[in-house]
Design a protein around this motif. Structure first.
Motif, PDB file in Angstrom:
ATOM      1  N   GLN A 125      -1.904  -7.588  -5.496  1.00 41.39           N
ATOM      2  CA  GLN A 125      -2.742  -7.637  -4.294  1.00 41.39           C
ATOM      3  C   GLN A 125      -3.717  -8.805  -4.349  1.00 41.39           C
ATOM      4  O   GLN A 125      -3.944  -9.501  -3.340  1.00 41.39           O
ATOM      5  CB  GLN A 125      -3.511  -6.322  -4.132  1.00 41.39           C
ATOM      6  CG  GLN A 125      -4.228  -6.174  -2.797  1.00 41.39           C
ATOM      7  CD  GLN A 125      -3.281  -6.151  -1.624  1.00 41.39           C
ATOM      8  OE1 GLN A 125      -2.466  -5.245  -1.503  1.00 41.39           O
ATOM      9  NE2 GLN A 125      -3.365  -7.146  -0.755  1.00 41.39           N
ATOM     10  N   SER A 130       0.819  -1.214   0.000  1.00 34.14           N
ATOM     11  CA  SER A 130       0.000   0.000   0.000  1.00 34.14           C
ATOM     12  C   SER A 130       0.851   1.261   0.000  1.00 34.14           C
ATOM     13  O   SER A 130       0.375   2.343  -0.368  1.00 34.14           O
ATOM     14  CB  SER A 130      -0.938  -0.001   1.214  1.00 34.14           C
ATOM     15  OG  SER A 130      -0.191  -0.064   2.420  1.00 34.14           O
ATOM     16  N   GLN A 131       2.106   1.154   0.420  1.00 35.04           N
ATOM     17  CA  GLN A 131       2.992   2.314   0.466  1.00 35.04           C
ATOM     18  C   GLN A 131       3.737   2.545  -0.853  1.00 35.04           C
ATOM     19  O   GLN A 131       4.399   3.568  -1.014  1.00 35.04           O
ATOM     20  CB  GLN A 131       4.013   2.144   1.596  1.00 35.04           C
ATOM     21  CG  GLN A 131       3.388   2.030   2.983  1.00 35.04           C
ATOM     22  CD  GLN A 131       4.414   1.662   4.041  1.00 35.04           C
ATOM     23  OE1 GLN A 131       5.578   1.412   3.741  1.00 35.04           O
ATOM     24  NE2 GLN A 131       3.984   1.622   5.290  1.00 35.04           N
ATOM     25  N   LYS A 187       0.286  -3.319  -9.027  1.00 35.73           N
ATOM     26  CA  LYS A 187      -0.058  -3.458  -7.607  1.00 35.73           C
ATOM     27  C   LYS A 187      -1.420  -4.124  -7.429  1.00 35.73           C
ATOM     28  O   LYS A 187      -1.589  -4.971  -6.541  1.00 35.73           O
ATOM     29  CB  LYS A 187      -0.069  -2.090  -6.939  1.00 35.73           C
ATOM     30  CG  LYS A 187       1.304  -1.494  -6.671  1.00 35.73           C
ATOM     31  CD  LYS A 187       1.219  -0.052  -6.256  1.00 35.73           C
ATOM     32  CE  LYS A 187       0.243   0.178  -5.122  1.00 35.73           C
ATOM     33  NZ  LYS A 187       0.131   1.600  -4.772  1.00 35.73           N
TER      34      LYS A 187
END
Length: 364
Positions: A63, A50-51, A59
């Motif tokens: 995920q 998430s960063q 991403k």
């Protein structure tokens, strides 16, 4: 008749007792400069998915894969990360084990010169852990073939001894995940590429994403930076976070010496001018390439080896380090006859643009 090789099946735990030390202890890194760069990179790297800034589609897919892996409680499928240098392949490789709460081992293709160099990493892997192989396209053929059975069947065979006293250990490995990173996916053999369940390609970042990265990393370095300064660094880093971090570190050093520690727009511009990086991210070597092609060869075409001799720079350095950005930004063109400068390239170095086809630069 020669005696048959003795064959025994064992586990990785047994192998740690039976195998020589050189087959169970991974070699320790020894390059001090690389270690310092790695320490700096790790200081700025995000720790969670998430960063991570940018690479939105990559991403999102990762995920989903991570969530499914946690739900099934099985090891993550092997993952190949492809893309130009400095875009975050190693960052993603370090984030994934944290997301899965597991361990990670680091190595690289050039470091694995023979199958025995790979064995310690395989036998030390715990269930669900990650083995990260950077520059995996540079694996020697013997090591690559040895990796096949480890990735597919979680098993390796080791021959101990020679001649009639030789014996073979078939070692069962704990299920683990290989994450490979490559800057040249075309150099990967098809059998190796096909063994990666997931394959992701990273792309260059836009200015807004890089500005955010610079602002976040400036805080990690305990440096004050203005929004304009962060954007200025982002514009000149060629769409690459690693280059942005290096320029940020240079601007921080310059600000501490000449600006009281705060990186303002003026300080950032002065620092980057001192590094001879212009408003579009070209450095002194890039501009010298363009001016040589214009002044000596009237804009081209000129062959790579001819340019190499004229600039006193190795041809592979020109091809791998200088030309990619000039090509990507539309300042030069590769033709069957050699390299030529586009109208945008003439304009960039302040020369009269020739009247021919309307090439356009990515700069606008």
């Amino acid at each position: 008749m020669p005696r048959e090789t003795k064959y025994r099946r064992t586990t990785a735990a047994d192998a740690e007792i039976d195998l020589p030390d050189e087959l169970t202890d991974p070699p320790a890194p020894s390059n001090r400069v690389l270690d310092e760069q790695r320490t700096f990179d790790e200081q700025l790297r995000p720790t969670r998915l998430s960063q991570v800034i940018g690479q939105r589609k990559v991403k999102e897919r990762l995920q989903i894969v991570l969530d499914a892996t946690r739900m099934r409680q099985t090891p993550l499928g092997h993952l190949l990360l492809d893309g130009p240098p400095g875009l975050g392949k190693t960052t993603l490789a370090t984030v994934i084990p944290r997301e899965l709460d597991t361990e990670i081992q680091f190595t690289s293709g050039p470091a694995l010169k023979a199958p025995k160099d790979l064995v310690p990493y395989l036998t030390n892997a715990i269930s669900g852990s990650v083995l990260f192989i950077d520059e995996i396209h540079r694996l020697p053929p013997a090591v690559e073939e040895y990796l096949y059975s480890a990735m597919e069947d979680f098993r390796v065979d080791i021959v101990l001894g020679e001649g009639t006293n030789a014996r073979t250990l078939s070692i069962d490995l704990k299920p683990f995940t290989v994450i490979g990173a490559t800057t040249r996916s075309g150099m990967l053999t098809a059998p190796l590429r096909d063994r990666f369940v997931h394959q992701e390609r990273l792309t260059y970042y836009d200015t807004a994403e890089l500005t955010e990265i610079v602002q976040i990393n400036a805080k990690k370095l305990s440096s004050d930076i203005s929004d304009d300064a962060a954007r200025e660094i982002a514009i000149r880093c060629r769409g690459t976070p690693r280059r942005a971090n290096n320029l940020l570190r240079w601007a921080r050093d310059y600000a501490e010496v000449h600006g009281g520690g705060t990186i303002t727009d003026d300080i950032a511009n002065r620092a980057l001018e001192m590094r001879e990086i212009d408003k579009h991210g070209l450095d002194e070597q890039d501009r010298r390439y363009l001016t040589t092609l214009i002044d000596v060869f009237t804009g081209g075409p000129a062959g790579l080896s001819t340019l190499s001799h004229s600039l006193s720079i190795p041809a592979d350095t020109l091809e791998d380090e200088v030309e990619p950005f000039l090509l990507r930004t539309g300042l030069i063109r590769r033709t069957p006859r050699g390299r030529t400068v586009t109208p945008a390239g003439w304009e960039h170095v302040g020369r009269a643009k020739p009247d021919n086809d309307g090439d356009r630069s990515l700069f606008g």
